[in-house]
Each structure stands twice: as structure tokens, then as C-alpha cells.
Write a protein that holds these residues in place. Sequence first.
Motif, PDB file in Angstrom:
ATOM      1  N   ALA A 141      -2.602   5.224   6.953  1.00 12.33           N
ATOM      2  CA  ALA A 141      -2.249   5.841   5.674  1.00 12.33           C
ATOM      3  C   ALA A 141      -1.789   4.790   4.675  1.00 12.33           C
ATOM      4  O   ALA A 141      -2.163   4.837   3.491  1.00 12.33           O
ATOM      5  CB  ALA A 141      -1.168   6.893   5.885  1.00 12.33           C
ATOM      6  N   SER A 155      -3.735   3.917   1.183  1.00 13.52           N
ATOM      7  CA  SER A 155      -2.993   4.096  -0.065  1.00 13.52           C
ATOM      8  C   SER A 155      -2.925   2.792  -0.855  1.00 13.52           C
ATOM      9  O   SER A 155      -3.047   2.802  -2.091  1.00 13.52           O
ATOM     10  CB  SER A 155      -1.587   4.617   0.228  1.00 13.52           C
ATOM     11  N   ALA A 192       1.153   8.612   3.027  1.00  7.45           N
ATOM     12  CA  ALA A 192       1.672   7.465   3.772  1.00  7.45           C
ATOM     13  C   ALA A 192       3.180   7.573   3.931  1.00  7.45           C
ATOM     14  O   ALA A 192       3.731   7.278   5.003  1.00  7.45           O
ATOM     15  CB  ALA A 192       1.298   6.164   3.060  1.00  7.45           C
ATOM     16  N   ALA A 239       6.499   8.056  -4.152  1.00  2.00           N
ATOM     17  CA  ALA A 239       5.110   7.992  -4.604  1.00  2.00           C
ATOM     18  C   ALA A 239       5.034   7.863  -6.125  1.00  2.00           C
ATOM     19  O   ALA A 239       4.237   7.076  -6.658  1.00  2.00           O
ATOM     20  CB  ALA A 239       4.349   9.227  -4.139  1.00  2.00           C
ATOM     21  N   LEU A 247      -2.338   9.639  -1.726  1.00  2.00           N
ATOM     22  CA  LEU A 247      -2.338   8.801  -0.534  1.00  2.00           C
ATOM     23  C   LEU A 247      -0.983   8.145  -0.316  1.00  2.00           C
ATOM     24  O   LEU A 247      -0.546   7.977   0.831  1.00  2.00           O
ATOM     25  CB  LEU A 247      -3.433   7.743  -0.633  1.00  2.00           C
ATOM     26  N   LEU A 248      -0.315   7.757  -1.408  1.00  6.27           N
ATOM     27  CA  LEU A 248       1.036   7.205  -1.260  1.00  6.27           C
ATOM     28  C   LEU A 248       1.980   8.251  -0.688  1.00  6.27           C
ATOM     29  O   LEU A 248       2.816   7.943   0.180  1.00  6.27           O
ATOM     30  CB  LEU A 248       1.549   6.719  -2.618  1.00  6.27           C
ATOM     31  N   SER A 283      -4.322   7.938  -5.764  1.00  4.93           N
ATOM     32  CA  SER A 283      -3.320   6.972  -5.311  1.00  4.93           C
ATOM     33  C   SER A 283      -1.998   7.660  -5.015  1.00  4.93           C
ATOM     34  O   SER A 283      -1.355   7.392  -3.985  1.00  4.93           O
ATOM     35  CB  SER A 283      -3.116   5.894  -6.385  1.00  4.93           C
ATOM     36  N   THR A 291       3.694   4.540  -8.228  1.00  3.98           N
ATOM     37  CA  THR A 291       2.618   4.731  -9.198  1.00  3.98           C
ATOM     38  C   THR A 291       3.035   4.215 -10.573  1.00  3.98           C
ATOM     39  O   THR A 291       2.247   3.584 -11.286  1.00  3.98           O
ATOM     40  CB  THR A 291       2.236   6.211  -9.284  1.00  3.98           C
ATOM     41  N   ALA A 293      -6.285   2.317  -2.460  1.00  5.67           N
ATOM     42  CA  ALA A 293      -6.460   3.231  -3.596  1.00  5.67           C
ATOM     43  C   ALA A 293      -5.657   2.775  -4.803  1.00  5.67           C
ATOM     44  O   ALA A 293      -6.138   2.841  -5.942  1.00  5.67           O
ATOM     45  CB  ALA A 293      -6.049   4.643  -3.187  1.00  5.67           C
ATOM     46  N   ILE A 294      -4.438   2.292  -4.587  1.00  4.38           N
ATOM     47  CA  ILE A 294      -3.602   1.906  -5.722  1.00  4.38           C
ATOM     48  C   ILE A 294      -4.124   0.624  -6.366  1.00  4.38           C
ATOM     49  O   ILE A 294      -4.021   0.435  -7.585  1.00  4.38           O
ATOM     50  CB  ILE A 294      -2.126   1.768  -5.295  1.00  4.38           C
TER      51      ILE A 294
END
Length: 391
Positions: free
Chosen positions: A269, A273, A20, A360, A16-17, A13, A364, A276-277
Motif C-alpha cells: 500500500a 501510494s 496505506a 492523507a 491510496l495514502l 493519491s 497531499t 501515485a503521489i
Amino acid sequence: FRKAAVGVQIALSVLLLGGAGLFVRTLQNLRHQPVGYEVANLCTFGLDPTSSGYGEDRSAQIVNNVLDAVRRIPGVAAVSATSDPELVGDSTSSTYTVQGYKPAEDEKMNFEGPWITPGYFATLRQPLLAGREFTPSDAKDSPKVAVVNNSLARRFYGSAQNALGRAIDEGVGDGTKTDVTVVGVVGDIKHTDLRTDIGPAVYRPFMQQPHPGGGMIFVRTAQQPESVEGAIRQTVHQLDPTLVVDGLRTMETQVDRSASEEHALAFLAIGFSLLAIVLAAVGLYGVLAYSTEQRTREIGVRLAFGSQRSAVVLLVVREMTIIAAIATFIALPAIVALARLFRSQLYGVTTFDPLTLIGAVMLTAVMVILAAALPARSAATVEPMQALRTE
């Protein structure tokens, strides 16, 4: 295994963050960077008299007639045309020889070569650094003249002022050359796309084209360009119903189109992301909820011996917080490696971009807090006697 799986999800995550964020920052940088002229209150459309049956002998005059008609529309401040439009992805070059300059063996002397009508730079509000623009007197049978951009002037003459009056030779293609006198110097712009400068460029009078055809017309308006689009179509139709106004749009729309590839990358992206998160949040919640349920008796004993409920909450989330911190620590170098891998797709963003990395990590952290909120609340509300009564 569950904790390790959640750690991998959290690391993915963060990665990908970060990716993005890099693409979003690239898109913002491209859309808000100076292009060398004023985009606001400017619209453009294509016009090709040859597609309506006109020959080369009349095409240039038809374009001038359209310019005169559009110029009379209320709300239109200026109008001009070019054979080589801005930010549409194409390029038109010609070969020139700069008198007094001997090129290196492998040096390319192909320069961008738009043909433009008088008032083109004033319409775009592209700064004139020295000399003059073209005038109606720069006709087909008049002396051949050119306006060069600052890149060419500094490369071959040292400054814009030194370029005035100098001669360059245009290669015609049959071995002959035409002397062209530099009468003006303008600022550099973004031409083919938003990423690259135009490089050395030689602008020539539209009426001096050897094979005149259509072009793109730029209209500068006093108010929002959308307010005159209908009048432009009607005016051209009244002038000649066979003429087609092709792709009438604002330059702001054209800028967005020029950044369409970056927009698509940023959109993909962001989508991946977010997915995924969400998966990481679900996994984290599931692990914490299961762990809290398994430790209900332990929590009851701790509370019965006087432990604070805040300490119980910390007990529940501490281990997963450590896992999330380790996963984030591993993912941050991966973001830098990802930026280096996609360096050609980025613009105005360093491979180690602090704003992206901080963003990011913060997103998270918010995900971890939200996913841990319900299990932590459940742990804090355990009643000691009820937990011990189950044994």
C-alpha cells in the motif's frame, strides 16, 4: 482535460495514502498490543526426539533432560516446553465435558489443549489468577489435573476462584472419558495469531500425555536472548548430537512473523501510494508550468499595473488548489468505503479513522505545495517590460 486528469490523480493519491495509513495503523496495533505474556527476553526453539530415533516411551524424558541442561546455562532465568506453541498459526484442541454443565445442541466443546511442562506460565510470565502451576509430581501415573484459562473459568464457573477443584471430562476417542481436576487458572493470551484470543483453553501436564513427542521450548533470559543462542545449541548438541535445535529465534521475531501478512499489505500500500503521489505531483507541476507560460503576458500586464507578486502567485495556484480541494473532498468518503471493504484485514482501526484521514490530507497538501513551488516562483519573477516586449 489536463486539469481534470490531474484532479483524478490527486484523488487517487489521497485514496491510496488513506489505504496505506489504515494498513500501517493495523500493523502498529498488532505489533504493540498485549499478548498476555512478556515477549522481551524470551526465545523459543523446536525439539522433536522422535525425529532422532527416540520412541514415545523416552521422548518426554529427553525433553526434560534438555530443559534441565538449558536451565543450567548462565544467563537463563527459566525454561519450559509446550506441545502447542504460541503465535505460530496452529491450533490443537480436545473435546471436554464440563461436569454440571449441559451444552446447547450446537454448542462446541472443543477447547485449546496444550501439554506443558512445570514452570511454563512462570517462564512466559503469563499471570496465574488462582491455584497453582504444574509441578514435577504431576507425573504420568498421578491424578489427572489441568490448569484452565480465565475465559473457560468465567464461562462455566463465573470466576477463576470458583473453577478450582472442579472436574472436567476429557474425551479419549474410544468412547471412554477421563476425569481431570482443575488446579489452577491463568490469564488469557493471544495464541494462534495476534488477532484472536485463545478462547477457552485447558492446559495439561506434559508428562501425562498419552502419546508424548516433541514440542517447543521457551527460554527466559536475564539479558538479550541472542547472547545465549550459541550456548543453547552447544548444550543440546553435547547432550545428544542427534537432537536438532529447530528454528531458534526470539519471541519478538515470532511476533513479527505472525504479522507478516499485515506487513506485506502495508508495504504494498505504501509503495502504490508513493507512486501515485509522485505521478500526481509531476502532473500538477506540468499543468501549472504550462499554464504559467501561457499566461506570461497577462502576468506582465498585472505587474505593470501594480499588482503584488504574492497576488500573482495566488493567481497561478488558486485554480489548481481548488481542483486539489475538490479531489480530496471526493476521495475522503472513498477512504471510508475502502476501510469497510477491507474491514477483515484491519485491526484496532475504525472505518472512519481521523488520524488516517488527516494524515492523507496533510501529505497531499505537502505534495501540492511542492509541485506548485517552481511554477509559482517562475510567475513571481516575471519582469513586466520583458513580458510586454514580446508582443
